[in-house]
Design a protein around this motif. Structure first.
Motif, PDB file in Angstrom:
ATOM      1  N   ARG A  87     -11.616  -6.861  -1.179  1.00 19.91           N
ATOM      2  CA  ARG A  87     -10.797  -7.750  -2.026  1.00 19.91           C
ATOM      3  C   ARG A  87     -11.404  -9.155  -2.072  1.00 19.91           C
ATOM      4  N   LEU A 190     -13.782  -8.565  -7.277  1.00 17.98           N
ATOM      5  CA  LEU A 190     -12.621  -7.685  -7.448  1.00 17.98           C
ATOM      6  C   LEU A 190     -12.836  -6.695  -8.587  1.00 17.98           C
ATOM      7  N   GLU A 193     -15.027  -4.011  -7.364  1.00 17.90           N
ATOM      8  CA  GLU A 193     -14.337  -3.105  -6.446  1.00 17.90           C
ATOM      9  C   GLU A 193     -13.390  -2.160  -7.179  1.00 17.90           C
ATOM     10  N   HIS A 195     -10.667  -3.088  -9.196  1.00 14.51           N
ATOM     11  CA  HIS A 195      -9.297  -3.556  -9.407  1.00 14.51           C
ATOM     12  C   HIS A 195      -9.038  -3.818 -10.892  1.00 14.51           C
ATOM     13  N   SER A 196      -7.816  -3.553 -11.320  1.00 12.91           N
ATOM     14  CA  SER A 196      -7.420  -3.844 -12.696  1.00 12.91           C
ATOM     15  C   SER A 196      -7.149  -5.331 -12.859  1.00 12.91           C
ATOM     16  N   GLU A 199      -4.000  -6.259 -11.046  1.00  7.93           N
ATOM     17  CA  GLU A 199      -4.174  -6.359  -9.596  1.00  7.93           C
ATOM     18  C   GLU A 199      -4.914  -7.629  -9.215  1.00  7.93           C
ATOM     19  N   ILE A 200      -5.935  -7.979  -9.980  1.00  9.08           N
ATOM     20  CA  ILE A 200      -6.692  -9.206  -9.695  1.00  9.08           C
ATOM     21  C   ILE A 200      -5.792 -10.429  -9.835  1.00  9.08           C
TER      22      ILE A 200
END
Length: 242
Positions: A87, A190, A193, A195-196, A199-200
């Protein structure tokens, strides 16, 4: 590497159980936030720190985002951060923590004997850089030095700083700054990794529109086309591991 079958006695961001939590109210003890994505590493480091009469771990985190949340939730004097975490990296968390709590001291505890990470750590606001391989020897002294507003660097780091200074003097200038802003770098990690945007936005406490704007800026600045190319760039930049 930690064994996922082993239970972690303290949830990230919460005060660890035991005597250290009970003693966190003691004003004579340095209150420490410990962040590492390996539970066994956190357990071992906490044993080193809690064995000292003037040190106590009052909160733990499993990644950089959890470290920021823990710093918001707990009264801490010192953050001890691993560099390579999911993250948000420890370097990214250090920048956020330095802005969030200017009086907070920050130490990087890492396996990386790497000049690039060292310089990034110092730019991010860390006042010390400790190698995990000698944590049992150096970490306690580094914590105390940090609280005296003194830098703490292992011998190889001092050599690297001197070499860098001499190089800058020789060329008459410092190296150019990175092309990306700290926030763009956080978004890049992010995205890489997986992440949408939603989510970010939640992790960085920004709006989805702001995330989308940063993604567009990243593609434009780096001359890239899609998430796959962003991920490859993040690996080359050392933001995530392949």
């Amino acid at each position: 590497m930690s064994d996922p079958s082993l239970p972690d006695p303290s949830l990230p961001g919460r005060a660890p159980s035991g005597s250290s939590a009970a003693s966190s109210a003691d004003p004579s003890r340095i209150r420490i936030l410990l962040a590492d994505d390996h539970a066994l590493v956190r357990r071992g480091v906490r044993l080193i720190l809690d064995s000292e009469p003037d040190l106590t771990v009052v909160a733990e985190a499993g990644d950089g985002a959890e470290a920021i949340a823990a710093a918001r939730a707990h009264a801490v004097d010192l953050a001890v951060l691993d560099i390579a975490m999911p993250r948000l990296t420890g370097l990214q968390a250090a920048r956020e923590l330095a802005a969030l709590k200017p009086g907070l001291r920050i130490l990087m505890l890492t396996m990386h004997d790497n000049e690039q990470y060292l310089f990034q750590a110092l730019k991010s606001g860390a006042c010390g850089y400790v190698l995990k391989s000698v944590a049992d020897r150096d970490l306690v002294a580094a914590c105390r030095a940090a609280m005296r507003d003194e830098p703490f660097l292992y011998p190889g780091a001092v050599t690297a700083l001197i070499r860098n200074y001499l190089d800058r003097v020789r060329h008459g200038e410092e190296n150019a700054d990175h092309i990306l802003t700290p926030r763009e770098e956080e978004v890049l990690k992010l995205v890489a990794e997986g992440h949408s945007s939603k989510e970010i936005a939640e992790i960085l406490f920004i709006s989805i529109k702001t995330v989308q704007r940063h993604r567009a800026n990243l593609l434009q600045k780096l001359g890239l086309r899609d998430r796959l190319e962003l991920t490859r760039y993040a690996i080359r930049a050392g933001l995530i591991e392949p």
